[in-house]
Design an enzyme around this catalytic site. Structure first.
Site, PDB file in Angstrom:
ATOM      1  CG  ASP A 161     -11.776   9.664  -2.796  1.00  0.00           C
ATOM      2  OD1 ASP A 161     -11.699   9.450  -4.006  1.00  0.00           O
ATOM      3  OD2 ASP A 161     -11.630   8.784  -1.933  1.00  0.00           O
ATOM      4  CD  GLN A 179      -4.453   7.613  -7.168  1.00  0.00           C
ATOM      5  OE1 GLN A 179      -3.350   7.883  -7.614  1.00  0.00           O
ATOM      6  NE2 GLN A 179      -5.420   7.173  -7.929  1.00  0.00           N
ATOM      7  N   GLY A 193     -10.907   8.348  -9.460  1.00  0.00           N
ATOM      8  CA  GLY A 193     -12.281   8.595  -9.894  1.00  0.00           C
ATOM      9  C   GLY A 193     -12.651  10.035  -9.615  1.00  0.00           C
ATOM     10  CG  HIS A 194     -11.375  13.311 -11.140  1.00  0.00           C
ATOM     11  ND1 HIS A 194     -10.885  13.441  -9.877  1.00  0.00           N
ATOM     12  CD2 HIS A 194     -10.324  13.495 -11.963  1.00  0.00           C
ATOM     13  CE1 HIS A 194      -9.588  13.678  -9.942  1.00  0.00           C
ATOM     14  NE2 HIS A 194      -9.221  13.705 -11.197  1.00  0.00           N
ATOM     15  CE  LYS A 230      -7.086  14.438  -6.645  1.00  0.00           C
ATOM     16  NZ  LYS A 230      -7.666  13.727  -5.508  1.00  0.00           N
TER      17      LYS A 230
HETATM   18  P1  IMP Z   1      -4.368   1.211  -5.362  1.00  0.00           P
HETATM   19  O1  IMP Z   1      -4.046   2.583  -5.838  1.00  0.00           O
HETATM   20  O2  IMP Z   1      -5.538   0.593  -6.072  1.00  0.00           O
HETATM   21  O3  IMP Z   1      -3.170   0.319  -5.333  1.00  0.00           O
HETATM   22  O4  IMP Z   1      -4.858   1.330  -3.828  1.00  0.00           O
HETATM   23  C1  IMP Z   1      -3.960   1.726  -2.793  1.00  0.00           C
HETATM   24  C2  IMP Z   1      -4.670   2.597  -1.775  1.00  0.00           C
HETATM   25  O5  IMP Z   1      -4.979   3.856  -2.367  1.00  0.00           O
HETATM   26  C3  IMP Z   1      -6.010   2.035  -1.275  1.00  0.00           C
HETATM   27  O6  IMP Z   1      -6.188   2.415   0.082  1.00  0.00           O
HETATM   28  C4  IMP Z   1      -7.030   2.748  -2.140  1.00  0.00           C
HETATM   29  O7  IMP Z   1      -8.292   2.837  -1.514  1.00  0.00           O
HETATM   30  C5  IMP Z   1      -6.370   4.104  -2.264  1.00  0.00           C
HETATM   31  N1  IMP Z   1      -6.769   4.828  -3.495  1.00  0.00           N
HETATM   32  C6  IMP Z   1      -6.388   4.570  -4.761  1.00  0.00           C
HETATM   33  N2  IMP Z   1      -6.955   5.436  -5.608  1.00  0.00           N
HETATM   34  C7  IMP Z   1      -7.690   6.268  -4.867  1.00  0.00           C
HETATM   35  C8  IMP Z   1      -8.492   7.402  -5.178  1.00  0.00           C
HETATM   36  O8  IMP Z   1      -8.614   7.850  -6.320  1.00  0.00           O
HETATM   37  N3  IMP Z   1      -9.109   7.991  -4.117  1.00  0.00           N
HETATM   38  C9  IMP Z   1      -8.956   7.556  -2.840  1.00  0.00           C
HETATM   39  N4  IMP Z   1      -8.207   6.514  -2.507  1.00  0.00           N
HETATM   40  C10 IMP Z   1      -7.584   5.872  -3.509  1.00  0.00           C
END
Ligand code: IMP
Length: 433
Positions: free
Chosen positions: A13, A227, A40-41, A16
Site C-alpha cells: 500500500d 504488496q 489493490g491500487h 506504487k
Molecule cells: P495474502 O496475500 O492474501 O495471502 O495475505 C497475506 C498478508 O499480506 C496479509 O497480512 C495481507 O493483509 C497482506 N497483503 C496482501 N496483499 C496486500 C496488499 O496489496 N497490500 C497490503 N497488504 C497486503
C-alpha cells in the site's frame, strides 16, 4: 533510459500505482510478476478514480501494453469483473492486455481452504490474509499435484478429467474439516472456468516470449510490484507475509525476463508506515498518533476495507528491504499526511535486550523483543498539497525527506504530496541527499 522496476519497500500500500502511472510516459509495457487480486491500487487519472487489482496500472494509458506474468495467480471470475468494470469506465483493452499461459489459476476450493485456515486458526496463527485464495493457490503450484495453469483451461477434456480428481480430493478434505460444507461439483466448476477461458482467450499467450520480443524491438518495460518487500515470502516478516516474492527478487522468476535488462530500480515508501493483517510492526502507534495518520491518510484497505495499522517511518526495515530489492532511488509518498505534527519520529535502529541491532531479526520472538530507537525531527504546519517544486517545500519537510533518504542509504528522487499526478515533486539529482 531503458527498463525500470517499481517495488514497495514496506508492507504494501505504498501508492506504487501512482508512480507506475507517472512513469508510463517513459515506458512501453507494464508487467505484473507476482501476487494476484490481493493487490489493490487506487489511481486518480485525469480526475477519475480507478481501482485496479490484477490488471497492471499501465492499462489506464493509451498505447501502453500490459502483461500479467507467469508468477501471478489468476482468479478468472475476478479478472473478468475487473476488465468489465474498467471497460465500463471507458478503458480500451484492444490488444493491449497479455496474460501468461503459465500463470496459475485460483479455483473456488482455494477460497474455501483459506477461509478454513484463517477462521479456524487460533489468534496466534491467524495471518489476516485478504481471503482471495492466494496462499492456497501458490501452495498447489509448489505442491504440483493439484496445480492448474491457464494453459490447462484450453485442453477441456484433460482439464475436466483432472479437475474431477482434484475436487474429489479437496471435497473429502474440506468435508472432514467443515461442519456445513457444500461439496464442489466438478462439472459446474469446469463449465464456469471453461466459459471464462473462452472470454479470456484473446489475451492469453506465452508472455515470456512476447516480452523478449518486445525487448528485441527496443521496448522499455516497467515491472510493477504488488504488496511490499517486507511481505516477501523469503525476505519478509515470515510467516506474516504473502505467498510470493513481492520484492524485486520475484521479477526474473515471475516474468522470465532477467533483471540485467533493468536500468532504474525505484523503491516506493510512505513517509510513515502502515500494515494490514497480523505480524510485527515495531513502530506501530496504536494511539492518537496512529489514528490521526489513519484518518488523514485514509488508511483503509483498497481490497478489504480493513483499517490499516499506522506508525512512524521505520528506517531499519526500509534499509533492509531497499537492499533486498536493489533500490537505487526512493519515491516518498503521502508526505502531505504528516503536516501539522509538532514532532516526527523515525526509527533509526532497534534495541534488543539493551543491545543495538541494525538488521531485521529472522525470528518473530526476537522481533517482538525489538524496541525502536527513535530520532525526532521538527514537523511543519503548512499544507503541502499545492507544492510542486522542491524549493517550495517548508524547510522542515525538506529536512525530513533528506533524513529518511540518508537513513535508508538511498537518494529520494520523487516526493508525492497528493493522489493526483500533478501533486508530485521531482527531486533534481543535485539536491538529493
Ligand atoms: P495474502 O496475500 O492474501 O495471502 O495475505 C497475506 C498478508 O499480506 C496479509 O497480512 C495481507 O493483509 C497482506 N497483503 C496482501 N496483499 C496486500 C496488499 O496489496 N497490500 C497490503 N497488504 C497486503
Amino acid at each position: 533510459m531503458g527498463s525500470s522496476c517499481v517495488v514497495g519497500l514496506q508492507w504494501g500500500d505504498e501508492a506504487k500505482g501512482k508512480i507506475v502511472d507517472l512513469l508510463c510516459d517513459q515506458h512501453d509495457v507494464v508487467v505484473r510478476y507476482q501476487g494476484g487480486a490481493n493487490a489493490g491500487h487506487t489511481v486518480v487519472h485525469e480526475g477519475v478514480t480507478y481501482k485496479l487489482s490484477l490488471v497492471p496500472t499501465g492499462i489506464l494509458r493509451k498505447g501502453i501494453d500490459c502483461v500479467i506474468g507467469n508468477g501471478v495467480v489468476i482468479h478468472p471470475p475476478a479478472l473478468l469483473q475487473e476488465i468489465d468494470r474498467l471497460s465500463a469506465q471507458g478503458i480500451d483493452f484492444g490488444g493491449r492486455l497479455h496474460i501468461s499461459d503459465r500463470a496459475h489459476v485460483i479455483l473456488p476450493y482455494h477460497l474455501a481452504e483459506e477461509r478454513l485456515t484463517e477462521e479456524s486458526s487460533s489468534t496466534a496463527d491467524h495471518l489476516g490474509t485478504t481471503l482471495r485464495g492466494i496462499g492456497p493457490c501458490y501452495r498447489d503450484k509448489v505442491g504440483r499435484v493439484h496445480g492448474v495453469r491457464v494453459i490447462d483451461l484450453f485442453h477441456p477434456a484433460v482439464f475436466r478429467d483432472r479437475l474431477d480428481r482434484i475436487i474429489n480430493y479437496k471435497n473429502r478434505l474440506l468435508a472432514a474439516m467443515l461442519a456445513d460444507f457444500e461439496p464442489f461439483d466438478p462439472r459446474t466448476v469446469a463449465d464456469e472456468y471453461l466459459d471464462d477461458a473462452e472470454t479470456l482467450r484473446p489475451f492469453i499467450r506465452d508472455t515470456t516470449a512476447w516480452l523478449h520480443q518486445s525487448l528485441a524491438h527496443g521496448k522499455r518495460l516497467m515491472f510493477e510490484g504488488a504488496q511490499g518487500s517486507l511481505l516477501d515470502i523469503d525476505h519478509g516478516s515470515y510467516p506474516y507475509v504473502t505467498s510470493s516474492n513481492s520484492s524485486a527478487a520475484g521479477i526474473a522468476a515471475g516474468s522470465g525476463v532477467p533483471t540485467r535488462h533493468i536500468d532504474r530500480w525505484i523503491g516506493v515508501v510512505k513517509a510513515y508506515t502502515t500494515r494490514v493483517g497480523g505480524g510485527p510492526f515495531p513502530t506501530e502507534q496504536d494511539n492518537a498518533t496512529g489514528e490521526r495518520i489513519r484518518r488523514v491518510g485514509r488508511e483503509y484497505g483498497t481490497i478489504t476495507g480493513r483499517p490499516r495499522r499506522c506508525g512512524w517511518f521505520d528506517a531499519v526495515a526500509v534499509r533492509y528491504s531497499a537492499r533486498v530489492s536493489g533500490s537505487t532511488e526512493i519515491a516518498i509518498m503521502l508526505l502531505d499526511v504528516l503536516s501539522g505534527f509538532d514532532e516526527l519520529k523515525v526509527a533509526v535502529a532497534y534495541e534488543k535486550n539493551g543491545q543495538r541491532i541494525a538488521d531485521l531479526p529472522a525470528s518473530l520472538a526476537d522481533f517482538d523483543l525489538c524496541q525502536p530507537v527513535y530520532e525526532s525531527l521538527p514537523g511543519w504546519s503548512e499544507d503541502l498539497t499545492g507544492v510542486r517544486h522542491w524549493s517550495e517545500l517548508p524547510l522542515n519537510a525538506r529536512n525530513y525527506v533528506q533524513f529518511l533518504a540518508q537513513q535508508v542509504g538511498v537518494p529520494a528522487s520523487i516526493v508525492s504530496v497528493g493522489p493526483d499526478r500533478r501533486q508530485t515533486i521531482m527531486v533534481a539529482a543535485g539536491t538529493r541527499a
